[in-house]
Design an enzyme around this catalytic site. Structure first.
Site, PDB file in Angstrom:
ATOM      1  N   CYS A   1       0.822  -1.218   0.000  1.00  0.00           N
ATOM      2  CA  CYS A   1       0.000   0.000   0.000  1.00  0.00           C
ATOM      3  C   CYS A   1       0.854   1.265   0.000  1.00  0.00           C
ATOM      4  O   CYS A   1       0.338   2.368   0.180  1.00  0.00           O
ATOM      5  CB  CYS A   1      -0.933   0.012   1.199  1.00  0.00           C
ATOM      6  SG  CYS A   1      -2.252  -1.202   1.095  1.00  0.00           S
TER       7      CYS A   1
ATOM      8  N   LYS B   1       3.943   1.817   1.945  1.00  0.00           N
ATOM      9  CA  LYS B   1       4.536   2.190   3.236  1.00  0.00           C
ATOM     10  C   LYS B   1       5.989   2.671   3.098  1.00  0.00           C
ATOM     11  O   LYS B   1       6.309   3.812   3.451  1.00  0.00           O
ATOM     12  CB  LYS B   1       4.461   0.984   4.171  1.00  0.00           C
ATOM     13  CG  LYS B   1       4.914   1.256   5.586  1.00  0.00           C
ATOM     14  CD  LYS B   1       4.795  -0.034   6.402  1.00  0.00           C
ATOM     15  CE  LYS B   1       5.177   0.159   7.848  1.00  0.00           C
ATOM     16  NZ  LYS B   1       5.239  -1.123   8.556  1.00  0.00           N
TER      17      LYS B   1
ATOM     18  N   ASP C   1       9.352   0.441   9.744  1.00  0.00           N
ATOM     19  CA  ASP C   1       8.455  -0.698  10.024  1.00  0.00           C
ATOM     20  C   ASP C   1       7.797  -0.707  11.400  1.00  0.00           C
ATOM     21  O   ASP C   1       6.631  -1.036  11.495  1.00  0.00           O
ATOM     22  CB  ASP C   1       9.239  -2.012   9.820  1.00  0.00           C
ATOM     23  CG  ASP C   1       8.326  -3.215   9.629  1.00  0.00           C
ATOM     24  OD1 ASP C   1       7.290  -3.080   8.962  1.00  0.00           O
ATOM     25  OD2 ASP C   1       8.642  -4.304  10.149  1.00  0.00           O
TER      26      ASP C   1
END
Ligand code: SPV
Ligand code: MN
Length: 625
Positions: free
Chosen positions: A277, A279, A294
């Protein structure tokens, strides 16, 4: 003196013995002794924070062929077994003691039974091998965020990866031992299991990842893939979510970045995006700075909402990394320095991967075979590719040109905004802002969805619900986790909350360019400081055309047309209502402890959208808002 000294002496040289005994920590000693007695290593290496010990583990990884050296100085490649290319959700379970109850939606088994099974699989697993005992730290050291971790493994690749991805933690164990001998630490016991001629774990059907969560301990066996073995990554996230619950803070699956605002102003954003998506590419937007890609811990410190990067490096997907779209990563992957590639194609000392935008050899060594050729079938009969689509690179924060200068500040960084990024082709605008913390947590975080892509499954366009993109790692019920988010930092100014969707389509074509996200984060930055106004779209606040037009010019030197704006920011009421229907079903039928705030936010959103539809129709252009 430790009761285990005789055992340690029989397996350790005097340096390792000195290092472990100097900690004077009986819990550490007991865990190390247990691992020695169960796994029966030939010898035991204990490492501290010295460069020499870090270098020793790296050399072992190469000597034992867990990593092969590449042409570029400092670069290596590691291979995981054909079936060991990602996290194994089906064998990852929580071990529940008899007197405890865990949410029935979580994969679990009785603790006694799990320990027995694991002991049978790990018994004698280190025979003829060296056992590595290493100390690391989650979050910055010497900080309120620090969580000391003890890793035991027979894989030098695992500890080498941890040396790139985390802070060294031996001194942190010393510090915390002295401050409080009962301090809490996380521990991990990993065994690669039997290895094949390619030095990859052989017994895939006996791969297990068991979370002994009441002891802050995770054990895994018959696997090497980092997501199953590198204790400090996703194994620790599951433990940290419970620790955070006990202690009143949050452990999130989020990047942290600095957005450089007007007149030298800095604003930190954190973002949760399910995989595929956007990130990492958001955290890496040119002109901004990456703090972490992360994992983030949130705490209230001196009345401020602050976040720390749990890690000190990146374990990123290499697929589609190319010189044009990812110049910073591309550069690190082509510069001498420490890099571990995994599951890429290797030919004459050079790594190749899918989507690198360069000519790729039609043969070489890869995740399937030492003699792979184009079109070769894997052992499961599937056509293989040059590199696995989850092939990765492991690099250190310090080697990224765009690393934030303050990425390792012990008290973390103040968070101005939180982003929840989904993938949908027809529902939400590219960027929108929540009315409040509760509205954002409930309608953006808890309603996060991603459409499957051709790359992830056979079936395209299926919407997968993924609460705060943390679904795989929740170690408690969804309701309690949302409740904790709603309650967190209640008494202070909380960050603004935003939603993003980079994947809106019309007639099968994306409505936005890949770089448009650089504009969206600048708009968020201005909103956080109250510099621009927005339009109420019933499901959040949308940007005004003039503000985006100016930002497109400033950031991308591009014209942004009124037509593009009207198309992208149209309020699509039937699709927004359909999403509410899906979520209402989930939160009434699947989740048994949905917070009342969640249901209230869903109802209020529906009422706003229904009222807008009654007044303005199904599809509302921003100029009509
Ligand atoms: C993810 O899947 O979210 C990752 C990689 O960051 S893993 O280590 O496998 O979790
Ligand atoms: Mn992740």
């Amino acid at each position: 003196m430790s009761a285990h000294q005789a055992l340690f002496r029989s397996k350790m040289n005097k340096h390792s013995l000195r290092k472990i005994l100097a900690l004077e920590n009986e819990k550490v000693n007991a865990f190390v002794a247990y691992a020695i007695e169960l796994c029966e290593p030939e010898s035991v290496f204990v490492g501290d924070d010295s460069d020499a010990d870090v270098a020793y583990c790296r050399v072992q990884a190469i000597d034992h062929l867990e990593e092969l050296q590449l042409q570029t100085n400092g670069h290596t490649v590691h291979y995981d077994g054909y079936y060991d290319q990602g996290r194994r959700k089906d064998v990852t379970k929580y071990l529940v003691p008899e007197d405890q109850h865990l949410d029935p939606n979580l994969h679990q088994m009785p603790r006694e039974e799990g320990i027995r099974e694991m002991e049978n699989l790990q018994r004698g697993a280190y025979r003829g091998r060296e056992m590595f005992v290493r100390f690391f730290c989650l979050g910055s050291t010497n900080s309120i965020f620090s969580i000391p971790c003890l890793q035991i493994t027979d894989s030098s690749y695992v500890v080498h990866s941890e040396d790139l991805l985390y802070r060294r933690g031996y001194d942190e164990f010393m510090r915390q031992s002295h401050a409080n001998p009962q301090f809490e630490f996380f521990s991990y016991l990993h065994c690669s299991g039997e290895l094949d001629e390619r030095v990859t774990s052989k017994n895939f059907e006996f791969n297990r990842v068991y979370m002994d969560y009441t002891r802050n301990c995770v054990r895994s066996v018959n696997t090497q893939y980092a997501g199953n073995t590198v204790g400090l990554k996703k194994l620790s996230l599951r433990l940290a979510i419970r620790k955070a619950d006990r202690e009143g803070w949050l452990a999130e699956h989020m990047f942290i970045m600095r957005v450089n605002g007007p007149k030298g102003r800095s604003t930190f954003l954190c973002g949760a995006y399910p995989s595929a998506c956007g990130k990492t590419s958001t955290a890496m937007i040119p002109g901004e700075n990456i703090v972490g890609d992360d994992l983030a811990y949130f705490r209230v410190i001196d009345g401020e909402f602050r976040a720390v990067n749990v890690e000190a490096g990146i374990f990123g997907i290499v697929t589609d990394v190319n010189a044009k779209d990812d110049p910073v990563i591309w550069d690190v992957l082509h510069t001498p320095g420490e890099v571990i590639f995994s599951n890429v194609l290797l030919k004459e000392g050079k790594p190749y991967w899918l989507g690198m935008d360069e000519a790729i050899p039609s043969e070489g060594k890869n995740y399937v075979s030492d003699h792979w050729t184009e079109g070769m079938l894997g052992p499961d009969g599937e056509v293989s590719t040059c590199s696995h689509k989850n092939a990765r690179y492991t690099v250190q924060m310090k080697d990224l040109h765009n690393a934030d200068p303050d990425w390792d500040t012990p008290n973390g960084l103040p968070v101005g905004g939180i982003i929840y990024g989904g993938r949908d082709s027809d529902t939400s605008a590219p960027v929108f802002e929540a009315y409040s913390w509760d509205h954002g947590v409930c309608t953006m975080g808890a309603m996060l969805e991603s459409e499957t892509t051709a790359a992830t499954t056979g079936k395209v366009g299926v919407r997968v619900w993924n609460v705060m993109s943390n679904m795989d790692f929740l170690s408690m019920s969804v309701g309690r986790y949302i409740h904790n988010n709603l309650e967190f930092a209640k008494d202070i100014k909380r960050p603004n909350v935003f939603g993003t969707n980079y994947f809106l389509k019309k007639d099968g074509k994306y409505l936005n360019g890949k770089l448009d996200k650089a504009v969206w984060v600048k708009w968020m930055e201005l909103r956080i400081h109250g510099d621009v106004e927005g339009l109420d779209a019933g499901y959040g606040i949308l940007p005004k055309y003039e503000d985006l037009k100016a930002l497109f010019r400033q950031v991308l030197d591009k014209d942004y047309s009124v037509d593009d704006y009207e198309e992208q920011f149209t309020v699509r009421i039937p699709e927004l209502l359909a999403k509410l229907d899906r979520m209402e079903k989930i939160y009434t039928e699947k989740v048994s402890d949905t917070p009342e705030t969640m249901m209230r936010e869903l109802r209020a959103q529906r009422e706003r959208l229904l009222a807008m539809r009654a007044a303005k129709g199904d599809s509302v252009k921003p100029r009509d808002l």
